[in-house]
Scaffold this active site. Sequence first.
Site, mmCIF file in Angstrom:
data_model
loop_
_atom_site.group_PDB
_atom_site.id
_atom_site.type_symbol
_atom_site.label_atom_id
_atom_site.label_comp_id
_atom_site.label_asym_id
_atom_site.label_seq_id
_atom_site.Cartn_x
_atom_site.Cartn_y
_atom_site.Cartn_z
ATOM 1 N N GLU A 229 -9.834 -33.401 -22.171
ATOM 2 C CA GLU A 229 -11.082 -33.656 -21.441
ATOM 3 C C GLU A 229 -11.055 -34.959 -20.638
ATOM 4 O OE1 GLU A 229 -14.975 -31.731 -22.735
ATOM 5 O OE2 GLU A 229 -14.398 -32.978 -24.440
ATOM 6 N N HIS B 44 -17.802 -40.177 -23.728
ATOM 7 C CA HIS B 44 -18.172 -38.775 -23.954
ATOM 8 C C HIS B 44 -18.340 -38.535 -25.452
ATOM 9 C CE1 HIS B 44 -18.336 -34.486 -23.807
ATOM 10 N NE2 HIS B 44 -17.224 -34.345 -24.490
ATOM 11 N N HIS C 168 -20.183 -35.897 -28.775
ATOM 12 C CA HIS C 168 -20.800 -34.659 -29.266
ATOM 13 C C HIS C 168 -21.809 -35.006 -30.367
ATOM 14 C CE1 HIS C 168 -16.527 -32.767 -28.490
ATOM 15 N NE2 HIS C 168 -17.136 -33.075 -27.362
ATOM 16 N N HIS D 195 -22.692 -28.692 -25.710
ATOM 17 C CA HIS D 195 -21.489 -29.511 -25.821
ATOM 18 C C HIS D 195 -21.793 -30.935 -26.303
ATOM 19 C CE1 HIS D 195 -17.508 -30.811 -23.611
ATOM 20 N NE2 HIS D 195 -17.655 -31.377 -24.788
HETATM 21 ZN ZN LIG Z 1 -16.305 -32.760 -25.444
#
Ligand SMILES: [Zn+2]
Length: 282
Positions: free
Chosen positions: A89, A108, A110, A189
Site C-alpha cells: 500500500e 494510514h 485501520h 478499510h
Molecule cells: Zn490499509
Amino acid sequence: MTTTTTATNDDDTLTAALRDLIYANHILHHHGVVDAYGHVSIRHPTDPSVYIMCGYMAPAMVSSPADLIHYHVSTSDPVDPAAKKGYSERFIHGEIFRRFPTVNCVIHSHAEEVLPYVVSTGVPMRAVYHMAGFLGSTPAKVFDIDPHYRDGDQRDMLVRHAHTGTALAGCFGGVGEKPHETVVLMKRHGFTAIAENLVTAVYRAIYTRINAEAQTKAMTVARNMYGDQELQKAGFEGLTDLQGEGCSLMCEQYQDKPWRLWVREVQMNPLYDNSLRWELRE
Ligand SMILES: [Zn+2]
C-alpha cells in the site's frame, strides 16, 4: 520537516528525521492507531523527490534505518533496486506526496474506533471536540476505492496501484499544492491522515481515532437518553468553521508537549527499540 533537535548538516537532518520516523512507528502502535498493519512515511528532508517508510514489518518492530526503505515519489519504486520487500500500500503515500508538495508525512490506519464510520453509510464522522479541530466543520470525506479498480485488479480494498493511490490523493481536494482535507476515511478499510510535518501528522492520526471513539460514545449516550424515536431531538453538533480553525491552531501550537510524552512512553517500553535513540532534555 519539524524535528526535535537542531541539525547541523544534511546528514544530521536525515538522521534526526529517521529517528523521529522510527519513534512515530512506535508511538502510533502504542496509541492504537496501527497494529501489525498500518504505516507512516515521511518525505526525505533534503530530497523532496524521495519518501521513506519501513519495509514489510509491523510498525512496532522497526528499530533502525536498516528497516527503512527509500522510494521515488514519482513511481513508488525503491531507490535501491535491491531493497527488501516493502508495503503493497505504499502507493497511498507516494501518490499523496506526488500530488501535494507541501505534504511531508502520511499515515494510514485501520483503527477499529474509526471503522463504524467507514462500514456504514449515512453516519458521518465529524469533529466533536476541541482536539479534532483539524477535521473542520464538515463531515470527514469517505473515499470509495471500488469505482477506481481496473479489470484484473484484486478487489481487496488495498491501495496497491498508482491509479488507486491517485484517486485517494484526489479525495484530499484543495487547490494547487495545498490539500483541503487533513484526513480522509476509506470505505470498508480505514483512514489516511496527512500533514506538513511528522509531529502534526501523528497528532492528527491519534486524535482522529479518539474523536471517532468519542463520537460513538456520544451517540450511544444520546440513544440511551432519547430512544430511537427521539434521537433527532438530541441533536449532534460538530465544531463550527471558526471553532475548527481555532482549535487546530491551538493544538498545533502546543503539540511539542504531547510529542515529548509520546517519545518517553515508547522509550520506557521494552517492546520498542530505536537505534537512533533521542536523549530527552528538559
Ligand atoms: Zn490499509
